[in-house]
Design a protein around this motif. Sequence first.
Motif, PDB file in Angstrom:
ATOM      1  N   VAL A 197       0.825  -1.141  -0.123  1.00  0.00           N
ATOM      2  CA  VAL A 197      -0.022   0.054   0.227  1.00  0.00           C
ATOM      3  C   VAL A 197       0.757   1.225  -0.050  1.00  0.00           C
ATOM      4  CG1 VAL A 197      -1.831   1.220   1.684  1.00  0.00           C
ATOM      5  CG2 VAL A 197      -1.946  -1.118   0.998  1.00  0.00           C
ATOM      6  N   GLN A 198       2.124   1.075   0.809  1.00  0.00           N
ATOM      7  CA  GLN A 198       2.883   2.465   0.834  1.00  0.00           C
ATOM      8  C   GLN A 198       3.457   2.539  -0.540  1.00  0.00           C
ATOM      9  OE1 GLN A 198       4.135   4.510   3.339  1.00  0.00           O
ATOM     10  NE2 GLN A 198       2.389   3.552   4.397  1.00  0.00           N
ATOM     11  N   GLU A 199       3.649   1.448  -1.432  1.00  0.00           N
ATOM     12  CA  GLU A 199       4.112   1.597  -2.796  1.00  0.00           C
ATOM     13  C   GLU A 199       3.066   2.098  -3.683  1.00  0.00           C
ATOM     14  OE1 GLU A 199       7.452   0.739  -4.062  1.00  0.00           O
ATOM     15  OE2 GLU A 199       8.247   0.863  -1.899  1.00  0.00           O
ATOM     16  N   VAL A 224      10.197  -8.955   6.540  1.00  0.00           N
ATOM     17  CA  VAL A 224      10.796 -10.034   7.480  1.00  0.00           C
ATOM     18  C   VAL A 224      11.579  -9.067   8.699  1.00  0.00           C
ATOM     19  CG1 VAL A 224      12.158 -11.851   7.882  1.00  0.00           C
ATOM     20  CG2 VAL A 224      10.268 -11.997   6.285  1.00  0.00           C
ATOM     21  N   ALA A 225      12.432  -8.274   8.054  1.00  0.00           N
ATOM     22  CA  ALA A 225      13.475  -7.443   8.735  1.00  0.00           C
ATOM     23  C   ALA A 225      12.467  -6.715   9.896  1.00  0.00           C
ATOM     24  CB  ALA A 225      14.120  -6.401   7.756  1.00  0.00           C
ATOM     25  N   ASP A 226      11.523  -6.090   9.373  1.00  0.00           N
ATOM     26  CA  ASP A 226      10.586  -5.260  10.180  1.00  0.00           C
ATOM     27  C   ASP A 226      10.234  -6.053  11.331  1.00  0.00           C
ATOM     28  OD1 ASP A 226      10.520  -2.982   9.227  1.00  0.00           O
ATOM     29  OD2 ASP A 226       8.626  -3.006   8.527  1.00  0.00           O
ATOM     30  N   LEU A 230      11.950  -8.638  -2.462  1.00  0.00           N
ATOM     31  CA  LEU A 230      12.659  -7.410  -1.637  1.00  0.00           C
ATOM     32  C   LEU A 230      11.656  -6.878  -0.792  1.00  0.00           C
ATOM     33  CD1 LEU A 230      14.535  -5.277  -4.291  1.00  0.00           C
ATOM     34  CD2 LEU A 230      15.384  -6.063  -2.376  1.00  0.00           C
ATOM     35  N   MET A 231      10.194  -6.844  -1.281  1.00  0.00           N
ATOM     36  CA  MET A 231       9.126  -6.396  -0.254  1.00  0.00           C
ATOM     37  C   MET A 231       9.054  -7.424   1.164  1.00  0.00           C
ATOM     38  SD  MET A 231       6.978  -3.932   0.225  1.00  0.00           S
ATOM     39  CE  MET A 231       6.508  -3.166  -1.062  1.00  0.00           C
ATOM     40  N   LEU A 267      11.616  -9.338   2.155  1.00  0.00           N
ATOM     41  CA  LEU A 267      12.600  -9.168   2.733  1.00  0.00           C
ATOM     42  C   LEU A 267      12.566  -8.007   3.808  1.00  0.00           C
ATOM     43  CD1 LEU A 267      15.487 -10.552   2.638  1.00  0.00           C
ATOM     44  CD2 LEU A 267      16.295  -8.558   1.509  1.00  0.00           C
ATOM     45  N   ASP A 268      12.080  -7.045   3.269  1.00  0.00           N
ATOM     46  CA  ASP A 268      11.977  -5.927   4.403  1.00  0.00           C
ATOM     47  C   ASP A 268      11.025  -5.825   5.396  1.00  0.00           C
ATOM     48  OD1 ASP A 268      13.769  -4.087   3.030  1.00  0.00           O
ATOM     49  OD2 ASP A 268      12.271  -2.604   2.746  1.00  0.00           O
ATOM     50  N   GLU A 314       8.951 -10.329  -9.775  1.00  0.00           N
ATOM     51  CA  GLU A 314       9.633 -11.175  -8.960  1.00  0.00           C
ATOM     52  C   GLU A 314      10.664 -10.585  -7.913  1.00  0.00           C
ATOM     53  OE1 GLU A 314      11.648 -14.772 -10.294  1.00  0.00           O
ATOM     54  OE2 GLU A 314      12.016 -15.732  -8.128  1.00  0.00           O
ATOM     55  N   SER A 315      11.644  -9.704  -8.336  1.00  0.00           N
ATOM     56  CA  SER A 315      12.446  -9.139  -7.472  1.00  0.00           C
ATOM     57  C   SER A 315      11.874  -8.185  -6.415  1.00  0.00           C
ATOM     58  CB  SER A 315      13.506  -8.353  -8.310  1.00  0.00           C
ATOM     59  OG  SER A 315      14.164  -8.897  -9.465  1.00  0.00           O
ATOM     60  N   PHE A 316      11.069  -7.672  -6.982  1.00  0.00           N
ATOM     61  CA  PHE A 316       9.925  -6.777  -6.138  1.00  0.00           C
ATOM     62  C   PHE A 316       9.388  -7.382  -5.150  1.00  0.00           C
ATOM     63  CE2 PHE A 316       5.653  -4.390  -5.816  1.00  0.00           C
ATOM     64  CZ  PHE A 316       6.236  -3.705  -5.111  1.00  0.00           C
ATOM     65  N   GLN A 328      11.550  -8.889  12.703  1.00  0.00           N
ATOM     66  CA  GLN A 328      12.611  -9.299  13.568  1.00  0.00           C
ATOM     67  C   GLN A 328      12.831  -8.218  14.320  1.00  0.00           C
ATOM     68  OE1 GLN A 328      15.893 -10.445  11.372  1.00  0.00           O
ATOM     69  NE2 GLN A 328      15.508 -12.515  11.409  1.00  0.00           N
ATOM     70  N   GLU A 329      12.936  -6.931  14.122  1.00  0.00           N
ATOM     71  CA  GLU A 329      12.713  -5.883  14.815  1.00  0.00           C
ATOM     72  C   GLU A 329      11.580  -5.888  16.104  1.00  0.00           C
ATOM     73  OE1 GLU A 329      12.409  -2.152  13.359  1.00  0.00           O
ATOM     74  OE2 GLU A 329      13.380  -0.919  14.979  1.00  0.00           O
TER      75      GLU A 329
END
Lengths: 148, 543
Positions: free
Chosen positions: B452-454, B512-514, B506-507, B509-510, B501-503, B516-517
């Motif tokens: 949605v942010q995108e 999952v990083a969020d 990456l989305m 990945l970001d 696919e890359s998009f 983890q935090e």
Amino acid sequence: MKLKNVLSEKLVAIDLKGTNKEEIIQELLQILVDNGKLKDKELAFNNIMERENQMSTGIQQGVAIPHAKTKAVDNLVACIGVKKDGVDFSSLDGEPSNIFILTLSPSDHIGPHVQFLAEISRIIRTEESRTKILEATSTKQVLSVFGI
Amino acid sequence: MSEEMMVLMLQLGFILIATKFIGYVFAKYLKQPKVLGELVAGMIIGPYLLGGLALGSFGPLFPLPLNSTVPVSPALYGISTLGSIFLLFDSGLETDLPTFIKFSGKATVIGLSGVIVSFFLGAGITVLLRPEVSSLMDPSALFLGTVCTATSIGITARILGENKKIATPEGVTIMAAAVLDDVISIVLLSVVVGISSVQLEGGAIDWGMIGNVAFKAIAFWAICMVLGIILAPHFTKNMKRLGQLPLITEVAFGIALVLAGLSEMAGLAMIIGAYITGLSLSQTDVAHALSARIESVSEFFVPVFFAVMGMMVNFSALKSVLGFALIFAVIAFIGKLVGCGLPALFVGFNARGAFRIGSGMLPRGEVTLIVAGIGLASGAINHELFGVAVMTMLVASVAAPPMLVAAFKAPGSGYKKKLNLKQNENQVTIELDFPSLRTAQFICDSVMDGFVQEGFFVSTLDTSKVASYHIRKEDVIIQLDILREEEDQAKVKFFCNEEDESFVRLMMLDSVADFQEFAETISSMKDSEMMSSQLLINMFSIK
């Protein structure tokens, strides 16, 4: 997403001097500062390192895509750096990274930030593109890989 | 005025309560489509049954208006029409435009054949069984033939929508053929009215007027379709700059209402204008999100449309012509089933598809009564034959929905060839395993926030079996499914085109990083036992 709206020759460095992750990121941020694209270098650095601490953006095959959402920029900005010898970026495959694409996007804007990264990643997925970038002797040659 | 409004509110209240309850009973216990329950609710509480009974000094809740073919007040009829506009606008949004265009040629053959076969069967059986009607050119035969032709797109659209079948080859063919049916029927009606008035009053047939009606109907349909297809992407692109989905939905529905009005002005049914608007927008990235928003409102209005349709069944009109009316209704039924099903076999559908199309074209609705009403008002048909039209509508409305549901329940495609839709080419699947369904749902919520942010639009596809989401921005279409695996584990699947696919990676990945935090923040919270005791400490204290 048009890459040429974001990238230009001035935003490419083909011989980065940094020897670790922090130095490389600082060097790339300085390129943005020099070109008037960044309002607060320290804030941007902190935001990028926060993201790096969550999960490294050193992906595979020598490519790293440090990125963050930050209040230090008003629009999506990006720059490309190359360090032929490579530095340790805690990448997924354990290999040193030598192509860096740093992206910053405004934190309170809806915009195609990941789409920009995806477009870049799609291009440098091929071995041929990566070799061309590493062997480039001018910033123009680097941009030509991205069709700019 | 205020009394009329008071009656209207009471009527609407009773309609909603009755349709919702009876619809629920039909769906849950009788395993029938909800729409059938809504129609039956209308029949029961309508002016010809309970609604016609006087409630003391108040009088009947649904009094019959004077000098009107439609047995409800203009205000209630207006609101029911609004329901039909909601329904067809949403059906248009759910239709796949490329498939619609691809199948419109086949639909033309099917729709045309359905009209011709039904018309001649209806007119023929009238000549055969009614002694007072001597030839096919008799006004009564002409009108009853026309009564057989019009398909009620509403009932079919509701069933196809409920079963997620609108975008199938059979679904779009039915929708396109039913729309075409309306165009042909209006032309046919003007021809029949012209011939009848000559037969009843003398003079010559005004072919110029008939040609004008035909031209207006066809031109309206064609111009709106072309303009809609060209303008819809520009409209949504500009509206998206405002960044508000509710605003886009409401303005788009406003356009649907305007086009519905213009459609009526051109001699077509209002629902055609609404359908064209939805169909034009179906190609845009906001289509799913618009549809989801419209559905929540339309659930209040659509049942009113079907209840009012049910209210049109005048049981007392059926008594005197019961035998002929039943035969006629069955013939009208066969006319559409064969008239539409048979040509479907020759344009690429198999027997299963032909049966589905035939069944989809069966329902008759208010257009049947409107045609018969015009015949009655002009003196071309008498009250008895009007009752025949009522019976046709009753039989078709009650028998068609279960038949249509059954036709689509049989597994397998009804189309002989395999559909090669653009979005299926180069499709890749990205799979990720998660330790629990909650974790998967949590991360996916964060991923969808990221989309949605995108600038993407996210809508829920179907929550009954798996959680499935449709994520779209312009030409980029991504589907996200969350599947429950064994031992409460979960699998997340993304379906997208290779170039995106890359998009997607990456989305994810970001996100999952969020996550983890977030997990780290949770673990840094106070000791959980301490928190529990803080929460519980005052719970049982006596004040």
